[in-house]
Write a protein that holds these residues in place. Structure first.
Motif, PDB file in Angstrom:
ATOM      1  N   TRP A 196       0.837  -1.200   0.000  1.00  0.00           N
ATOM      2  CA  TRP A 196       0.000   0.000   0.000  1.00  0.00           C
ATOM      3  C   TRP A 196       0.874   1.253   0.000  1.00  0.00           C
ATOM      4  N   LEU A 197       0.820   1.996  -1.102  1.00  0.00           N
ATOM      5  CA  LEU A 197       1.598   3.222  -1.225  1.00  0.00           C
ATOM      6  C   LEU A 197       0.812   4.376  -0.618  1.00  0.00           C
ATOM      7  N   VAL A 198       1.191   4.767   0.582  1.00  0.00           N
ATOM      8  CA  VAL A 198       0.402   5.755   1.315  1.00  0.00           C
ATOM      9  C   VAL A 198       0.490   7.142   0.692  1.00  0.00           C
ATOM     10  N   SER A 199       1.543   7.407  -0.090  1.00  0.00           N
ATOM     11  CA  SER A 199       1.649   8.711  -0.732  1.00  0.00           C
ATOM     12  C   SER A 199       0.616   8.880  -1.839  1.00  0.00           C
ATOM     13  N   ASN A 200       0.074   7.772  -2.341  1.00  0.00           N
ATOM     14  CA  ASN A 200      -0.959   7.825  -3.388  1.00  0.00           C
ATOM     15  C   ASN A 200      -2.372   7.847  -2.819  1.00  0.00           C
ATOM     16  N   LEU A 201      -2.577   7.171  -1.709  1.00  0.00           N
ATOM     17  CA  LEU A 201      -3.899   7.113  -1.090  1.00  0.00           C
ATOM     18  C   LEU A 201      -3.733   6.738   0.383  1.00  0.00           C
ATOM     19  N   LEU A 202      -4.175   7.638   1.273  1.00  0.00           N
ATOM     20  CA  LEU A 202      -4.026   7.390   2.702  1.00  0.00           C
ATOM     21  C   LEU A 202      -4.965   6.281   3.172  1.00  0.00           C
ATOM     22  N   PRO A 203      -4.514   5.492   4.124  1.00  0.00           N
ATOM     23  CA  PRO A 203      -5.395   4.468   4.706  1.00  0.00           C
ATOM     24  C   PRO A 203      -6.329   5.086   5.738  1.00  0.00           C
ATOM     25  N   LYS A 204      -7.212   4.267   6.268  1.00  0.00           N
ATOM     26  CA  LYS A 204      -7.966   4.609   7.467  1.00  0.00           C
ATOM     27  C   LYS A 204      -7.416   3.770   8.615  1.00  0.00           C
ATOM     28  N   PHE A 205      -7.943   4.022   9.819  1.00  0.00           N
ATOM     29  CA  PHE A 205      -7.454   3.318  10.996  1.00  0.00           C
ATOM     30  C   PHE A 205      -8.618   2.661  11.718  1.00  0.00           C
ATOM     31  N   ASN A 206      -8.452   1.386  12.053  1.00  0.00           N
ATOM     32  CA  ASN A 206      -9.434   0.638  12.827  1.00  0.00           C
ATOM     33  C   ASN A 206      -9.018   0.704  14.292  1.00  0.00           C
ATOM     34  N   GLU A 207      -9.709   1.529  15.073  1.00  0.00           N
ATOM     35  CA  GLU A 207      -9.307   1.729  16.469  1.00  0.00           C
ATOM     36  C   GLU A 207      -9.448   0.464  17.305  1.00  0.00           C
ATOM     37  N   LYS A 208     -10.477  -0.325  17.034  1.00  0.00           N
ATOM     38  CA  LYS A 208     -10.715  -1.536  17.818  1.00  0.00           C
ATOM     39  C   LYS A 208      -9.591  -2.546  17.615  1.00  0.00           C
TER      40      LYS A 208
ATOM     41  N   HIS B 255       3.696   1.090   2.791  1.00  0.00           N
ATOM     42  CA  HIS B 255       4.903   1.513   2.079  1.00  0.00           C
ATOM     43  C   HIS B 255       4.939   3.040   2.015  1.00  0.00           C
ATOM     44  N   LEU B 256       6.002   3.614   2.553  1.00  0.00           N
ATOM     45  CA  LEU B 256       6.145   5.068   2.624  1.00  0.00           C
ATOM     46  C   LEU B 256       6.913   5.646   1.437  1.00  0.00           C
ATOM     47  N   ALA B 257       6.938   4.927   0.327  1.00  0.00           N
ATOM     48  CA  ALA B 257       7.651   5.408  -0.865  1.00  0.00           C
ATOM     49  C   ALA B 257       7.167   6.806  -1.245  1.00  0.00           C
ATOM     50  N   SER B 258       8.097   7.652  -1.650  1.00  0.00           N
ATOM     51  CA  SER B 258       7.863   9.063  -2.001  1.00  0.00           C
ATOM     52  C   SER B 258       7.639   9.940  -0.778  1.00  0.00           C
ATOM     53  N   GLY B 259       7.480   9.327   0.383  1.00  0.00           N
ATOM     54  CA  GLY B 259       7.391  10.082   1.618  1.00  0.00           C
ATOM     55  C   GLY B 259       6.011  10.635   1.928  1.00  0.00           C
ATOM     56  N   ILE B 260       5.832  11.001   3.184  1.00  0.00           N
ATOM     57  CA  ILE B 260       4.663  11.736   3.664  1.00  0.00           C
ATOM     58  C   ILE B 260       5.211  13.039   4.222  1.00  0.00           C
ATOM     59  N   TRP B 261       4.789  14.136   3.620  1.00  0.00           N
ATOM     60  CA  TRP B 261       5.463  15.410   3.867  1.00  0.00           C
ATOM     61  C   TRP B 261       4.628  16.375   4.706  1.00  0.00           C
ATOM     62  N   ASP B 262       5.329  17.054   5.607  1.00  0.00           N
ATOM     63  CA  ASP B 262       4.779  18.183   6.358  1.00  0.00           C
ATOM     64  C   ASP B 262       5.702  19.360   6.052  1.00  0.00           C
ATOM     65  N   GLY B 263       5.295  20.178   5.083  1.00  0.00           N
ATOM     66  CA  GLY B 263       6.186  21.216   4.596  1.00  0.00           C
ATOM     67  C   GLY B 263       7.356  20.576   3.879  1.00  0.00           C
ATOM     68  N   ASP B 264       8.579  20.852   4.351  1.00  0.00           N
ATOM     69  CA  ASP B 264       9.760  20.257   3.731  1.00  0.00           C
ATOM     70  C   ASP B 264      10.300  19.087   4.540  1.00  0.00           C
ATOM     71  N   LYS B 265       9.498  18.568   5.481  1.00  0.00           N
ATOM     72  CA  LYS B 265       9.938  17.455   6.314  1.00  0.00           C
ATOM     73  C   LYS B 265       9.214  16.173   5.909  1.00  0.00           C
ATOM     74  N   ASP B 266       9.997  15.114   5.725  1.00  0.00           N
ATOM     75  CA  ASP B 266       9.499  13.817   5.300  1.00  0.00           C
ATOM     76  C   ASP B 266       9.376  12.902   6.520  1.00  0.00           C
ATOM     77  N   MET B 267       8.236  12.257   6.667  1.00  0.00           N
ATOM     78  CA  MET B 267       8.008  11.357   7.799  1.00  0.00           C
ATOM     79  C   MET B 267       9.047  10.243   7.852  1.00  0.00           C
ATOM     80  N   ARG B 268       9.607   9.866   6.727  1.00  0.00           N
ATOM     81  CA  ARG B 268      10.606   8.806   6.720  1.00  0.00           C
ATOM     82  C   ARG B 268      11.879   9.214   7.456  1.00  0.00           C
TER      83      ARG B 268
END
Length: 303
Positions: free
Chosen positions: A235-247, A265-278
């Motif tokens: 699952w490429l999260v940079s293309n489509l974010l997942p949801k979360f099952n709290e239970k 898969h965090l390919a291409s990164g998840i970005w907050d401004g110029d900072k990559d979650m990776r």
């Protein structure tokens, strides 16, 4: 002796991600039956020592296909674009290989079992890069009227690698295949097919992306027998974010029936401004839950 192996690669910059991938694998009881092997593309001695206590083998990655020095420019991690096509050479004692990029982690063991099942009888087990919810499959630049310039990832890389216009056209709108997770048996013809295509793509194209183009060629041009696995297996999260099952405390697909995501898969990164979650593990983003709430969460393992 363990017959199946999961392999990944990292340099010192991606050590933490690699360490998290290993921890995610070992969080499952069934992982005791699977070997974990690492290709070193620039880890420090201290990092190798830490990993050696967790994994079965560590080998130094090599340039298995000769690449001009000016293309490398000190980026030894680019060996991942070549060495992953030669895994049986590095780790000859195993029968089934599952590669997982170090910027990915395992959230559901069913995906691991599917990959090892998928590669039986010489087939390639892999995932195409699309799923319900994707809005753009290929990009084009419209010039005027019905005339456009194709901008799909496969076509762009094919043209730059000079593999020939006929091959490029065959790849232009084929569903892109991501090489961040795949499985092959030791004796599969897939290794040879992939290696030959990789030699071709490396001649003129960039190193980065060469192995991905080569595997797309193997499937769509050479017709390597392939078992296409569902997108939740990579699952490429940079293309489509997942949801979360709290239970269940699991990331899931964002649409019904909300299947568990096997490999995130965090390919291409998840970005907050110029900072990559990776790189910046403190980064969190808003994630919707299946209970219709919004949580601030990291997409890295264990956070």
């Amino acid at each position: 002796m363990k017959k199946n192996v999961i392999v990944s690669l990292a340099d010192s910059n991606y050590f933490e991600l690699l360490n998290e991938l290993i921890d995610s694998i070992k969080s499952f009881e069934k992982s005791k039956d699977i070997a974990i092997c690492i290709l070193d593309a620039g880890l420090s001695n201290e990092q190798r020592t830490i990993l050696s206590k967790k994994v079965d083998e560590i080998k130094s990655a090599e340039w298995d296909i000769e690449v001009p020095a000016f293309k490398v420019k000190g980026k030894e991690w680019l060996k991942s674009q070549v060495s992953r096509a030669f895994l049986p050479k590095y780790f000859p004692d195993y029968q089934k290989f599952l590669w997982i990029d170090c910027d990915a982690w395992v959230g559901d063991w069913n995906a691991i079992e599917l990959y090892f099942k998928a590669c039986e009888n010489g087939k390639l087990g892999i995932t195409q890069t699309f799923t319900p919810g994707y809005k753009d499959m290929s990009k084009v630049n419209w010039i005027f009227g019905q005339i456009a310039i194709i901008k799909s990832q496969n076509f762009k890389h094919a043209i730059k690698s000079k593999i020939g216009i006929d091959k490029a056209r065959k790849l232009a709108f084929a569903p892109h295949i991501n090489i961040g997770a795949f499985s092959l048996e030791k004796d599969s013809v897939g290794w040879i097919t992939w290696q030959k295509n990789l030699e071709e793509t490396l001649k003129s194209g960039n190193i980065f992306g060469s192995e991905q183009l080569a595997i797309n060629m193997s499937v769509y041009i050479n017709h390597l027998e392939t078992e296409f696995l569902p997108h939740n297996c990579n699952w490429l999260v940079s293309n489509l974010l997942p949801k979360f099952n709290e239970k269940e405390r699991k990331f899931v697909e964002p649409y019904l029936p909300n299947h568990n995501i096997g490999i995130i898969h965090l390919a291409s990164g998840i970005w907050d401004g110029d900072k990559d979650m990776r790189v910046h593990k403190e980064i969190k983003i808003d994630i919707k839950t299946i209970e219709n709430k919004t949580l601030s969460k990291s997409l890295r393992f264990g956070r």
